[in-house]
Scaffold this motif. Structure first.
Motif, PDB file in Angstrom:
ATOM      1  N   VAL A  48      -1.373   7.091   1.873  1.00 53.57           N
ATOM      2  CA  VAL A  48       0.244   7.060   1.569  1.00 53.57           C
ATOM      3  C   VAL A  48       0.055   5.980   2.902  1.00 53.57           C
ATOM      4  CG1 VAL A  48       1.998   8.089   2.661  1.00 53.57           C
ATOM      5  CG2 VAL A  48       0.852   9.502   1.333  1.00 53.57           C
ATOM      6  N   LYS A  49      -0.751   6.319   3.835  1.00 54.40           N
ATOM      7  CA  LYS A  49      -0.438   4.716   4.865  1.00 54.40           C
ATOM      8  C   LYS A  49      -1.264   3.700   4.481  1.00 54.40           C
ATOM      9  CE  LYS A  49      -0.775   5.892   9.544  1.00 54.40           C
ATOM     10  NZ  LYS A  49      -1.577   6.619  10.648  1.00 54.40           N
ATOM     11  N   GLN A  50      -2.007   3.459   3.407  1.00 50.28           N
ATOM     12  CA  GLN A  50      -2.646   2.359   2.968  1.00 50.28           C
ATOM     13  C   GLN A  50      -1.656   2.403   1.952  1.00 50.28           C
ATOM     14  OE1 GLN A  50      -6.483   3.748   1.335  1.00 50.28           O
ATOM     15  NE2 GLN A  50      -7.178   4.152   3.150  1.00 50.28           N
ATOM     16  N   LEU A  51      -1.033   2.909   1.155  1.00 48.44           N
ATOM     17  CA  LEU A  51       0.180   2.704   0.552  1.00 48.44           C
ATOM     18  C   LEU A  51       1.263   1.536   0.769  1.00 48.44           C
ATOM     19  CD1 LEU A  51       1.458   2.472  -2.359  1.00 48.44           C
ATOM     20  CD2 LEU A  51       2.673   4.490  -2.473  1.00 48.44           C
ATOM     21  N   ALA A  52       1.475   2.279   2.093  1.00 49.66           N
ATOM     22  CA  ALA A  52       2.805   1.876   3.055  1.00 49.66           C
ATOM     23  C   ALA A  52       2.560   0.419   3.628  1.00 49.66           C
ATOM     24  CB  ALA A  52       3.653   3.206   3.954  1.00 49.66           C
TER      25      ALA A  52
END
Length: 485
Positions: A119-123
């Motif tokens: 999720v952090k990478q996607l964010a």
């Protein structure tokens, strides 16, 4: 029973000893003294024999009781052993269940950590793409060579194309269009009163609608009707400019009645497409206090009582706090007919939800800057983050108004605010003409010869307005999930 048997045995022994003495005296010729001695001797032996036999019998009874006690103790020991075995089995099962649960928790935590990294990478990726889109949208558009399909990137209900991309949102959103919200030339009080009176008599009253959306979905749930007057030169007079003059000149009752009429018409048009939509209509406290004006409005609202669940009457906080007996009675008459009330222009958070709920208030609109102001936690009776929960206990919904930035939306989500209103979502826009279709925004623009998105008669609720705004809000949430890094 024992005492009777003992007395009986004693009497029998005395009789036996006395009989023996009499027989020896009468038959054997013993003297009276000898016969008495023999009788006493026999009585003594009988007493000794009885005592010994009773002692032996008591010993046998005690032995039986001891045996019974030993058997009971053995049964109790067996039961205790059985309970101990069962308790050990339960403890073993609990230990095994705890170990299995800890293993599952560890596995879930591992998966959550992996998902958090994804999720952090996607964010980060979404935030970078949003920055690229924002930088592209912030570039000055071509004057005439833009394709007709480009309004999908820029919301159709925003005041001007560059408004969503501009970072100083309060300044850009506060000025929707020079022709619609232009500041009228300065007038003195008599000139302004004459302009308001002419506008009311000639029905130059326009209704602008500003949506209220659910958070975080940003689905349109209500509309607020904003009143504008046009003078003889078609210059716009906003509510803050003409309402004090109209109240002083006794025209506010006619204006409120005209606004209610327009709002009911708008509500009927909206409910054709969506039964769950509602309209907020601003009402002056002077109308409540005027018997003639209120009777006229009450008759009209009574005739449209079927729309009461979707028609909300809105009052200012200062006016609601200083209602007189007549205003309170008239307010109760509206509440008895099923109409709900809203409070706006909130200047402080000293709110009594129980009293407001008893008077029929179901909505309170608080500026986002006031909710997010850290000073309010020390000056008010409740922390702003707990205000929504407190109002919800009494059936009152909190609406954050004047939202002008994505950062405010992200912070308001932590305050459990369910509804939002502001230029970030859409500015007040004038109504479309009665004959326009529900999706005729592009047709109206084409017929009027204006560029895309520049027509004054825009759709009431443009479907294209929700998608870009939702994408922008998701990007802000993504930035927040990504953190400073």
């Amino acid at each position: 029973m024992i005492r009777i048997s003992t007395i009986f045995i004693a009497i029998c022994m005395v009789l036996v000893a006395a009989s023996l003495g009499l027989v020896l005296h009468a038959v054997a010729g013993f003297s009276g003294t000898d016969s008495a001695i023999v009788a006493l001797t026999a009585l003594t032996f009988l007493i000794l024999y009885n005592a010994v036999s009773m002692r032996l019998r008591d010993r046998s009874d005690v032995g039986g009781q001891i045996a019974d006690l030993s058997r009971g103790t053995a049964d109790l020991a067996r039961q205790v052993a059985e309970f101990g075995r069962r308790l050990a089995a339960v403890e073993g099962r609990m230990v095994s269940a705890n170990s299995a649960g800890s293993d599952r928790i560890q596995a879930v935590l591992g998966e959550i950590n992996e998902l958090g990294g994804l999720v952090k990478q996607l964010a980060i990726s979404v935030a970078s793409h949003e920055d690229l889109l924002a930088s592209g949208a912030a570039a000055p558009p071509a004057p005439s060579g833009r394709p007709h399909s480009e309004p999908q990137v820029e919301p159709a209900i925003t005041p001007e194309p560059a408004a969503p991309a501009a970072r100083p949102a309060p300044v850009a959103a506060a000025k929707p269009a020079p022709s619609a919200e232009a500041t009228p030339p300065s007038r003195n009080q008599p000139q302004l009163l004459a302009a308001v009176k002419n506008a009311v008599e000639e029905s130059r009253l326009d209704i602008y609608l500003q949506p209220m959306v659910t958070l975080p979905q940003r689905k349109v749930r209500f509309y607020e009707a904003v009143t504008r007057l046009r003078d003889d030169k078609d210059q716009i007079l906003v509510a803050d400019d003409f309402i004090p003059t109209a109240e002083a000149g006794g025209l506010i009752g006619r204006i409120d009645h005209m606004v209610m009429l327009r709002c009911i018409q708008v509500l009927r048009r909206l409910m054709v497409r969506n039964k769950d939509v509602g309209v907020f209509c601003n009402v002056s406290a002077a109308t409540l206090g005027n018997p003639v004006n209120f009777a006229q409005c009450l008759d009209f609202l009574e005739a449209n009582r079927a729309l009461a669940p979707s028609f909300v009457l809105e009052f200012k906080q200062a006016a609601f706090r200083h209602l007189g007996p007549t205003e309170i009675e008239n307010l109760a008459a509206l509440s008895q007919r099923g109409y709900r009330f809203s409070i706006d222009h909130v200047t402080d958070l000293r709110i009594e939800p129980r009293d407001l709920a008893d008077r029929g208030v179901r909505f309170i609109k608080v500026p986002a800057a006031l909710l997010l102001d850290p000073k309010q936690s020390s000056t008010s009776d409740i922390h702003p983050s707990d205000l929504s929960d407190l109002l919800g206990r009494f059936g009152i919904d909190l609406i954050a108004e004047k939202i002008e930035g994505e950062r405010a939306v992200v912070d308001l989500l932590d305050y459990d605010v369910r509804f939002g209103q502001g230029f970030l979502f859409a500015p007040p826009r004038p109504l479309r003409p009665e004959g326009a279709s529900a999706t005729g925004g592009a047709t109206a623009n084409k017929e009027s010869g204006t560029p895309n998105g520049s027509s004054n008669t825009v759709p009431i609720a443009g479907p294209a307005a929700e998608s870009p705004m939702r994408a922008t809000g998701n990007a802000a949430l993504a930035r927040r999930a990504a953190g400073p890094g």
